[in-house]
Scaffold this active site. Sequence first.
Site, PDB file in Angstrom:
ATOM      1  N   ARG A 227      42.840  49.542  32.859  1.00 16.52           N
ATOM      2  CA  ARG A 227      42.620  50.076  34.096  1.00 16.52           C
ATOM      3  C   ARG A 227      41.526  50.155  34.334  1.00 16.52           C
ATOM      4  O   ARG A 227      41.953  52.219  34.627  1.00 16.52           O
ATOM      5  CB  ARG A 227      43.872  50.233  35.078  1.00 16.52           C
ATOM      6  CG  ARG A 227      43.329  50.099  36.056  1.00 16.52           C
ATOM      7  CD  ARG A 227      45.112  50.319  36.981  1.00 16.52           C
ATOM      8  NE  ARG A 227      45.819  48.788  37.175  1.00 16.52           N
ATOM      9  CZ  ARG A 227      46.984  48.804  38.246  1.00 16.52           C
ATOM     10  NH1 ARG A 227      47.116  49.687  39.495  1.00 16.52           N
ATOM     11  NH2 ARG A 227      47.271  47.732  38.723  1.00 16.52           N
TER      12      ARG A 227
ATOM     13  N   HIS B 254      41.498  41.106  39.211  1.00 16.29           N
ATOM     14  CA  HIS B 254      42.706  41.754  38.279  1.00 16.29           C
ATOM     15  C   HIS B 254      43.529  40.361  37.866  1.00 16.29           C
ATOM     16  O   HIS B 254      44.287  40.010  38.345  1.00 16.29           O
ATOM     17  CB  HIS B 254      43.108  41.954  39.431  1.00 16.29           C
ATOM     18  CG  HIS B 254      44.962  42.531  38.912  1.00 16.29           C
ATOM     19  ND1 HIS B 254      45.630  42.635  38.200  1.00 16.29           N
ATOM     20  CD2 HIS B 254      45.538  43.078  40.188  1.00 16.29           C
ATOM     21  CE1 HIS B 254      46.589  43.707  37.878  1.00 16.29           C
ATOM     22  NE2 HIS B 254      46.574  43.701  39.258  1.00 16.29           N
TER      23      HIS B 254
ATOM     24  N   GLN C  71      46.971  39.174  37.231  1.00 14.49           N
ATOM     25  CA  GLN C  71      47.874  39.101  38.107  1.00 14.49           C
ATOM     26  C   GLN C  71      48.173  37.902  38.858  1.00 14.49           C
ATOM     27  O   GLN C  71      48.974  37.226  39.249  1.00 14.49           O
ATOM     28  CB  GLN C  71      47.407  40.466  39.293  1.00 14.49           C
ATOM     29  CG  GLN C  71      48.273  40.185  40.874  1.00 14.49           C
ATOM     30  CD  GLN C  71      50.088  40.777  40.903  1.00 14.49           C
ATOM     31  OE1 GLN C  71      49.598  41.914  40.528  1.00 14.49           O
ATOM     32  NE2 GLN C  71      50.554  39.966  40.967  1.00 14.49           N
TER      33      GLN C  71
ATOM     34  N   ASP D  33      46.434  40.858  49.721  1.00 17.11           N
ATOM     35  CA  ASP D  33      46.736  42.110  49.475  1.00 17.11           C
ATOM     36  C   ASP D  33      46.394  42.998  50.194  1.00 17.11           C
ATOM     37  O   ASP D  33      45.433  43.052  51.798  1.00 17.11           O
ATOM     38  CB  ASP D  33      45.885  41.800  48.650  1.00 17.11           C
ATOM     39  CG  ASP D  33      45.616  42.842  47.281  1.00 17.11           C
ATOM     40  OD1 ASP D  33      46.075  44.474  47.917  1.00 17.11           O
ATOM     41  OD2 ASP D  33      44.683  43.749  46.618  1.00 17.11           O
TER      42      ASP D  33
ATOM     43  N   CYS E  31      51.048  40.925  45.427  1.00 11.42           N
ATOM     44  CA  CYS E  31      50.522  41.553  44.025  1.00 11.42           C
ATOM     45  C   CYS E  31      51.018  43.099  44.432  1.00 11.42           C
ATOM     46  O   CYS E  31      51.778  43.256  43.733  1.00 11.42           O
ATOM     47  CB  CYS E  31      49.125  41.978  44.545  1.00 11.42           C
ATOM     48  SG  CYS E  31      48.635  43.447  44.362  1.00 11.42           S
TER      49      CYS E  31
ATOM     50  N   ARG F 242      55.328  39.414  35.847  1.00 13.28           N
ATOM     51  CA  ARG F 242      54.089  40.225  35.469  1.00 13.28           C
ATOM     52  C   ARG F 242      55.008  40.801  33.837  1.00 13.28           C
ATOM     53  O   ARG F 242      53.714  40.435  32.949  1.00 13.28           O
ATOM     54  CB  ARG F 242      53.825  41.856  35.548  1.00 13.28           C
ATOM     55  CG  ARG F 242      53.203  41.423  37.584  1.00 13.28           C
ATOM     56  CD  ARG F 242      51.659  41.348  37.247  1.00 13.28           C
ATOM     57  NE  ARG F 242      51.187  42.065  36.482  1.00 13.28           N
ATOM     58  CZ  ARG F 242      50.343  42.947  37.230  1.00 13.28           C
ATOM     59  NH1 ARG F 242      50.713  43.733  38.196  1.00 13.28           N
ATOM     60  NH2 ARG F 242      49.618  43.491  36.208  1.00 13.28           N
TER      61      ARG F 242
HETATM   62  N1  NVA Z   1      43.560  45.466  45.123  1.00 16.07           N
HETATM   63  C1  NVA Z   1      44.093  46.483  44.821  1.00 16.07           C
HETATM   64  C2  NVA Z   1      45.212  46.098  44.462  1.00 16.07           C
HETATM   65  C3  NVA Z   1      46.358  46.375  43.331  1.00 16.07           C
HETATM   66  C4  NVA Z   1      47.278  46.317  42.558  1.00 16.07           C
HETATM   67  C5  NVA Z   1      43.424  47.514  44.630  1.00 16.07           C
HETATM   68  O1  NVA Z   1      42.663  47.601  44.099  1.00 16.07           O
HETATM   69  O2  NVA Z   1      43.714  48.524  44.675  1.00 16.07           O
HETATM   70  N1   CP Z   2      50.520  44.873  41.624  1.00 15.02           N
HETATM   71  C1   CP Z   2      49.776  45.608  40.931  1.00 15.02           C
HETATM   72  O1   CP Z   2      49.100  45.310  39.293  1.00 15.02           O
HETATM   73  O2   CP Z   2      50.578  46.558  40.482  1.00 15.02           O
HETATM   74  P1   CP Z   2      50.221  48.321  40.371  1.00 15.02           P
HETATM   75  O3   CP Z   2      49.119  48.787  40.724  1.00 15.02           O
HETATM   76  O4   CP Z   2      51.706  49.273  40.550  1.00 15.02           O
HETATM   77  O5   CP Z   2      50.214  48.171  38.723  1.00 15.02           O
END
Ligand code: NVA
Ligand code: CP
Length: 301
Positions: free
Chosen positions: A104, A131, A134, A219, A259, A287
């Site tokens: 990540r 992502h 997800q 989101d 998500c 997930r």
């Molecule tokens: N768009 C959000 C998704 C988190 C799971 C982010 O990147 O923070």
């Molecule tokens: N939806 C998701 O990826 O959640 P986290 O940021 O908690 O991993």
Amino acid sequence: MTVRHFRNLLDLNSQELVQIIARASELKKMLAEGVPHEYLKNKSLAMIFEKSSTRTRVSFEAGMTQFGGSSIFLSPSDSQLGRGEPIADTARVLSRMVDAIMVRTFSHDTLESLAKHSSVPVINGLTDSFHPCQLLADMQTYFENRDNIQGKKVSWIGDGNNMCNSYINAARLFDFELSIACPPGYEPMQSLLDANKDRVHLVRDPKQAVISSSLVTTDVWTSMGQEEEQQKRIVDFTNFEVTSDLMSYANNDAIFLHCLPAHRGEEVSAKVIDDPKSLVWEQAENRLHAQKALLEFLLCS
Ligand code: NVA
Ligand code: CP
């Protein structure tokens, strides 16, 4: 054998994705019934987190444990990544020790570089651009609660972010129509819009996006790394909250997905996210199952 990565959904074809989702449902049943499934015994997964996580970390970690394997959590603050060791060198080293790497990170190029120099599968656990894990869970949730999503209309309300970009790829691979409502300046990647003109439409009015939809999703307005823009975004996204009124324009059997984490009163009202049409808790659970199916696919097939 060529190593398969999961950098974005397009790394797999439609048939493979449908197969993984079907397998995820099987693994879910096996877990619920207590059927042993240690298919990754003695295998290990390195997990690099340069951003925060609850669901992604716990689902990968629990998934590896249930498969009889193990996982190793790495963050910049407690690994040499934080002291400037190049990502390419990290990939070369980890590849010699573990069976797969999940990452990540911020820039999608970092993930591409990791994959380029890794001899084991690299899985995208979220970048600024995509992502895909997800989307496996989201599609599994739709398939399990409704039917095939092929030919249905899906609406995305809000920021054209990493999740929105992934929904565009999903529209192509799962063959659905996607209507995106976002404020000017918050559009998803132009190259993705250009490549998917036949099924992805950009509108400015959330109601127009939601009409005849079978799935409504959104989101956060401020993604990780954009915290300084938060106040401006709250103003720019006024009228982009998914409310009960907005949901009333969707099909009667439409579901709501998010998500998570969610901000009640910003991108979604408390009433919508806590309504029976909202399947967000099952979506979060999926997930675990979807990523187990992905790991099995990448490591065992
Ligand atoms: N768009 C959000 C998704 C988190 C799971 C982010 O990147 O923070
Ligand atoms: N939806 C998701 O990826 O959640 P986290 O940021 O908690 O991993």
